[in-house]
Design an enzyme around this catalytic site. Structure first.
Site, mmCIF file in Angstrom:
data_model
loop_
_atom_site.group_PDB
_atom_site.id
_atom_site.type_symbol
_atom_site.label_atom_id
_atom_site.label_comp_id
_atom_site.label_asym_id
_atom_site.label_seq_id
_atom_site.Cartn_x
_atom_site.Cartn_y
_atom_site.Cartn_z
ATOM 1 N N ASP A 298 0.854 -1.188 0.000
ATOM 2 C CA ASP A 298 0.000 0.000 0.000
ATOM 3 C C ASP A 298 0.892 1.241 0.000
ATOM 4 O O ASP A 298 1.536 1.550 1.002
ATOM 5 C CB ASP A 298 -0.914 -0.034 1.232
ATOM 6 C CG ASP A 298 -1.983 1.044 1.198
ATOM 7 O OD1 ASP A 298 -1.957 1.887 0.275
ATOM 8 O OD2 ASP A 298 -2.825 1.040 2.107
ATOM 9 N N ASP B 57 -2.791 1.974 -6.073
ATOM 10 C CA ASP B 57 -1.725 1.997 -5.059
ATOM 11 C C ASP B 57 -1.747 0.825 -4.102
ATOM 12 O O ASP B 57 -1.062 0.853 -3.095
ATOM 13 C CB ASP B 57 -1.789 3.309 -4.270
ATOM 14 C CG ASP B 57 -3.023 3.385 -3.386
ATOM 15 O OD1 ASP B 57 -4.071 2.880 -3.807
ATOM 16 O OD2 ASP B 57 -2.924 3.945 -2.282
ATOM 17 N N GLU B 58 -2.526 -0.217 -4.407
ATOM 18 C CA GLU B 58 -2.604 -1.360 -3.509
ATOM 19 C C GLU B 58 -2.598 -2.659 -4.292
ATOM 20 O O GLU B 58 -3.223 -2.749 -5.344
ATOM 21 C CB GLU B 58 -3.931 -1.342 -2.730
ATOM 22 C CG GLU B 58 -3.932 -0.528 -1.473
ATOM 23 C CD GLU B 58 -5.284 -0.644 -0.783
ATOM 24 O OE1 GLU B 58 -5.681 -1.778 -0.449
ATOM 25 O OE2 GLU B 58 -5.939 0.391 -0.619
HETATM 26 MG MG LIG Z 1 -2.351 3.832 -0.158
#
Ligand SMILES: [Mg+2]
Length: 446
Positions: free
Chosen positions: A15, A109-110
């Protein structure tokens, strides 16, 4: 795809920290160490990401931007540059695929990674996972300039909770023997699928933490919630999460469908359901950073005959309002009077985000309002004006970004990821020497 091995902490959850804001601070040196808010900057916009400096003021994701401005008037409010974010995201996902072919991106973003997918027979104990994950974090920092938090555990649930524990810029590897202890004090809402309605129901039975569920025992939860929900929840409360890490080939389409218990003939009801399906589809699109140009509906009649209808739009969309409208119009061409047993809505022809979509979608009216007649959408305007944060280039002053605009003027700060904080200049907003530009290139060797 096999479920993860619960006896090894071989599932990672990656993350990136305050992702959109972190990319802005990387590319705009004058914003480093300052509160930065990326999101909808218009009247009804909401915050997508706040930098850690802005979070100190109480600003968080999904907050109306107007409220954020009252909490921190001096933050930089930026509209977002999805091309730049996508570029960084694909670099990070590329590094993740070097860890293991089993990579499941969840959003820009993950992602989840199952190290057992390497198939090299390595034993993923805490030391081995720590070594691989720290090297990955260092590689992300070196290649992109950004920090990534990583959680590791014996399941997706534990990995996700672990990545959040010591954010930002942290690695937390949870040994399987310690996962129950880790989960016990957390609120039940941290379990995937436990939303506010389920949480309220559990609270009325006296359960507020995950540990209380684990202690209740399986039979008690089955008695309260039924076999399927009770057993599943009890397993999750002890960190046992059978969901595999699924590596998706580039998605060609995203769709959702619903089969009805009884055949439906009420057109208004079907339109409501189409709107809800559109919302499910578009939220999945947005989570993957995608938008699509073709909207399709699938309708199965009472006699099992299936019809598909589709239309292709001029531009890619990921807004539920727009997909719902097209689905409704497609549905209007189909006779429903004999009964419909299945309805599906899909979006294909996928590309990256349509820039304006992600951040405006949260402003949409509730699904119930979506069946109201809407005016025909106009073609997107070629020149929608300067947006705060936008990359620009000036003939005399070089690359920079738009700090603000209005009343016929535009203010630009001339700087880039490898320059010192830059100077501000103001121009007429139709200055022919100023034009939109691509995102600046981040050079890891600079
Ligand atoms: Mg994030």
């Amino acid at each position: 795809m096999p479920p993860p091995d619960p006896s090894r902490p071989g599932v990672l959850h990656l993350d990136l920290d305050a992702f959109f804001a972190a990319v802005e601070q990387r590319d705009k040196p004058s914003l480093r160490g300052k509160p930065v808010v990326v999101g909808g900057v218009g009247g009804r916009g909401v915050v997508a990401t706040a930098s850690y400096e802005a979070r100190v003021f109480g600003i968080g994701s999904a907050m109306p931007t107007g409220q954020a401005r009252r909490l921190c008037p001096n933050a930089a409010y930026l509209a977002g540059r999805f091309e730049a974010y996508r570029r960084v995201s694909s670099q990070v996902m590329g590094l993740a695929r070097e860890l293991s072919p089993l990579v499941e991106p969840v959003s820009l973003d993950e992602a989840y990674v199952d190290l057992s997918g390497r198939g090299d027979g390595r034993v993923w104990d805490v030391a081995a996972v720590t070594e691989v994950a720290e090297r990955f974090r260092a590689d992300v920092k070196a290649l992109t300039g950004l920090t990534v938090s990583v959680g590791a555990g014996g399941s997706k649930l534990v990995a996700k909770i672990a990545s959040d524990l010591r954010k930002p810029d942290a690695l937390v590897v949870v040994p399987p023997a310690e996962q129950a202890e880790l989960l016990a004090p957390l609120p039940v809402q941290r379990i995937p699928g436990v939303g506010s309605v389920s949480a309220e129901r559990l609270r009325r039975h006296g359960f507020t933490t995950i540990g209380e569920l684990a202690r209740a025992g399986e039979s008690e939860l089955v008695r309260l919630l039924g076999r399927a929900h009770g057993s599943g929840l009890w397993a999750l409360s002890r960190g046992i999460d059978p969901r595999p890490v699924v590596s998706e080939r580039e998605a060609k389409s995203v769709s959702a469908e619903e089969t009805f218990g009884v055949d439906l003939t009420d057109r208004r009801d079907l339109e409501h359901r189409a709107a809800r399906l559109a919302e499910r589809v578009t939220s999945r699109l947005r989570a993957q950073g995608l938008a699509g140009r073709t909207v399709t509906i699938k309708v199965r009649r009472y006699d099992f005959q299936t019809a598909n209808r589709s239309r292709t739009l001029q531009h890619a969309t990921s807004t539920s309002r727009e997909v719902a409208r097209h689905a409704r119009e497609l549905l209007s061409g189909i006779d429903v009077s004999d009964g419909i047993r299945l309805l599906g809505v899909g979006v294909s022809g996928l590309t990256g985000y349509a820039q304006a979509d992600l951040l405006s979608d949260a402003d949409e009216p509730e699904v119930a309002e979506l069946v109201e007649e809407e005016p025909e959408e106009e073609a997107p305007e070629p020149s929608a004006g300067w947006r705060p944060g936008q990359d620009v280039e000036h003939d005399d002053h070089g690359p920079g970004w738009v700090q603000g605009s209005g009343t016929g003027r535009v203010t630009v700060r001339f700087e880039g990821p490898h320059t010192p904080p830059g100077r501000i200049r103001t121009f007429a907003d139709d200055d022919p020497a100023l034009r939109p530009a691509d995102p600046p290139v981040y050079d890891p060797r600079a």
